[in-house]
Design an enzyme around this catalytic site. Structure first.
Site, mmCIF file in Angstrom:
data_model
loop_
_atom_site.group_PDB
_atom_site.id
_atom_site.type_symbol
_atom_site.label_atom_id
_atom_site.label_comp_id
_atom_site.label_asym_id
_atom_site.label_seq_id
_atom_site.Cartn_x
_atom_site.Cartn_y
_atom_site.Cartn_z
ATOM 1 N N CYS A 1 -22.258 -8.579 1.823
ATOM 2 C CA CYS A 1 -22.397 -8.821 3.250
ATOM 3 C C CYS A 1 -21.063 -9.040 3.938
ATOM 4 C CB CYS A 1 -23.284 -10.036 3.485
ATOM 5 S SG CYS A 1 -24.985 -9.659 3.129
ATOM 6 N N THR B 1 0.844 -1.196 0.000
ATOM 7 C CA THR B 1 0.000 0.000 0.000
ATOM 8 C C THR B 1 0.880 1.248 0.000
ATOM 9 O OG1 THR B 1 -1.945 -1.010 1.010
ATOM 10 C CG2 THR B 1 -1.645 1.335 1.400
#
Lengths: 136, 405
Positions: B329, B75
């Site tokens: 979900c 990242t």
């Protein structure tokens, strides 16, 4: 996410799974949700036309574990009740019973909607039926 | 003997290989020095260890050690590459090209740059998960400074034609960054042959520790310059300040060396197991769709959608197997996977998807068990699924008026 024991129980042993004959005039069918939203519930009731009592209820659900549990519990809650009583059932009862976390509250709302949709379908069919009977 | 739960989520992270841990341990207590301490042996020992690791990491991707900048992970490397190039070359241009299926650390970095006035083109992908090379060519303008396209996708495992993409970029004089997080250590990556100018990758996806990554920064043809994003003591040739994570870097080096040694054998073994998993499931279930092409794919990845079954409920049923799903979900945002949506498969298939990631410690027994368990649970959930019932009755689900909520 950790599930409550009750959700797990309903997921592992769902109550009242199946389908009733949707062409039976005493059967009301509710189909709510949408596949692209990730949950669809079909809830069916079989009503005694004399007493207005829900004698049988069945469900099938496409959705997460909480959605399956909510609809399974919903069928348990409305069986033996009159349609007027079942109409009063609030999603919060399901939330409390299953200890649903906030992100899963929509599952209980969907179950409430499914009950209402099934009752409305039954009433609509009953109305058509009685009109048909009168005009005959 | 099977040990539960079975781990099939190697795209998320990998366990540290024992040999890697062994290599790291002395650098916590015995050789704890700061690699930047120039005037005593504690520092020299640490620096020597870092330079050895730098060679090992560079060798994995055919780079020179001086082209490796250690970071905290991929990242950070993606942030450094994209923001660093954008700032350094701002006078040359203000346009960046990336793709819709990139990792969030690329997409959100690009979004931030848009707020700062840069223009970003997000290339769509074809249904197979790959970008259209002609579209890339057409998107490059004289204001384009950077193209950032990932090597192997973290969800669907598709491997872009990096070599050709790099070639297109070099022909047009545009820098090429690739997020190599899922590819490095798993398939052959050669920054020279692949025409890569910058590449992000990280240790914890290749059996090394978390918290250490690298950015490859090409030093010639062309020489890439970056504006540092973290200021301080001028470590890593001024491109990334901060005391080096010596044990982590040593572990990264060892992990890279092992990956390089084991790669041919590991690739073949995992591809065979992955194909066994795929074929075993497909043979027993109908309406299972593979997301992304099988032609250009990481050998240890499988991503499938089980129509009419919702992903989270499937995960719940196979809870002795650790995998992940593109279902809304399972995500914090309650949105289904944007990668699967980008393939144009429809949200319903994204909700029904499961990603299997195999790795070094995956056994044949585990794959056999997984096939059986997935088939059993999908069958059970389809019995519960109103959609499956409707389809079996001959209803076209796309014609149903759903009550979207």
């Amino acid at each position: 996410m950790a599930y409550s024991d009750k959700v797990l129980d309903h997921y592992n042993n769902p109550r009242n799974v199946g389908s009733l004959d949707k062409n039976d005039p005493n059967v009301g069918t509710g189909l709510v949700g949408a596949p692209e939203c990730g949950d669809v519930m079909k809830l069916q009731i079989k009503v005694n036309p004399e007493t207005g009592i829900i004698e049988d209820a069945k469900f099938k659900t496409f959705g997460c574990g909480s959605a399956i549990a909510s609809s399974s519990l919903a069928t348990e809650l409305i069986k033996g009740k009159t349609i007027d009583e079942a109409m009063q059932l609030k999603n919060t009862v399901i939330v409390n019973e299953l200890s649903l976390p906030p992100v899963k509250i929509h599952c209980s709302v969907l179950a409430e909607d499914a009950i209402k949709a099934a009752i409305e379908d039954y009433k609509r069919k009953a109305a058509v039926h009685s009109t048909a009977a009168q005009s005959a | 003997m099977l040990k539960f739960p079975i781990y099939l989520d190697y795209h998320a992270t990998t366990p540290v290989d024992e040999r890697v841990l062994e290599a790291m341990l002395p650098y916590f207590r015995e050789h704890f020095g700061n690699a930047a301490s120039r005037n005593h042996s504690f520092g020299w020992v640490a620096e020597e260890a870092v330079e050895k690791a730098r060679k090992q990491v560079a060798a994995l991707i055919n780079a020179s050690p001086k082209e490796i900048v250690f970071t905290s992970g991929a990242t950070e490397s993606n942030n450094l590459a994209i923001k660093g190039v954008a700032e350094m070359y701002a006078e040359k241009g203000d346009h960046i090209i990336t793709a819709a299926t990139e990792h969030k650390s690329v997409l959100d970095t690009c979004k931030r740059l848009e707020k700062r006035g840069f223009r970003v083109t997000y290339l769509p992908v074809r249904p197979d998960g790959l970008i259209d090379l002609d579209q890339l060519r057409d998107a490059i303008t004289d204001r384009t400074i950077l193209v950032s396209i990932m090597y192997g996708n973290n969800e669907i495992g598709t491997v872009q034609d990096i070599r050709t993409i790099g070639q297109i970029c070099h022909e047009k004089g545009v820098l090429f960054h690739t997020d190599g997080t899922q590819a490095a250590g798993k398939i052959p990556v050669d920054v020279i042959a692949d025409n890569i100018d910058l590449m992000s990758f990280t240790a914890h996806k290749m059996y090394g520790p978390k918290g250490v990554g690298a950015l490859y920064v090409r030093r010639k043809n062309p020489r890439v310059q970056l504006t540092a994003q973290i200021d301080g003591g001028g470590h890593e040739r001024g491109m990334r300040s901060g005391t080096l994570n010596v044990p982590g870097i040593v572990g990264f080096g060892k992990a890279a060396e092992l990956c390089q040694q084991l790669m041919p054998e590991e690739m073949a073994r995992l591809q065979r197991l992955r194909d066994k998993l795929k074929d075993g499931i497909l043979a027993q279930l109908d309406e299972v769709y593979i997301n992304g092409t099988m032609e250009r794919r990481l050998p240890h990845n499988l991503n499938m959608s089980f129509a009419y079954v919702e992903g989270e409920s499937l995960l719940m049923g196979i809870n002795d197997i650790a995998v992940s799903s593109g279902s809304a979900c399972t995500s914090a945002t309650l949105e289904p996977s944007y990668v699967l949506k980008a393939l144009g498969a429809g949200d319903d298939l994204a909700h029904s998807s499961i990603r299997f990631g195999l790795g070094r410690f995956t056994t044949e027994e585990e794959i056999d068990y997984t096939i059986g368990k997935v088939v059993e649970v999908v069958k059970k959930l389809r019995e519960l699924s109103p959609l499956y019932e409707m389809v079996k009755e001959g209803i076209d689900l796309s014609k149903v008026e759903w009550t979207a909520h």
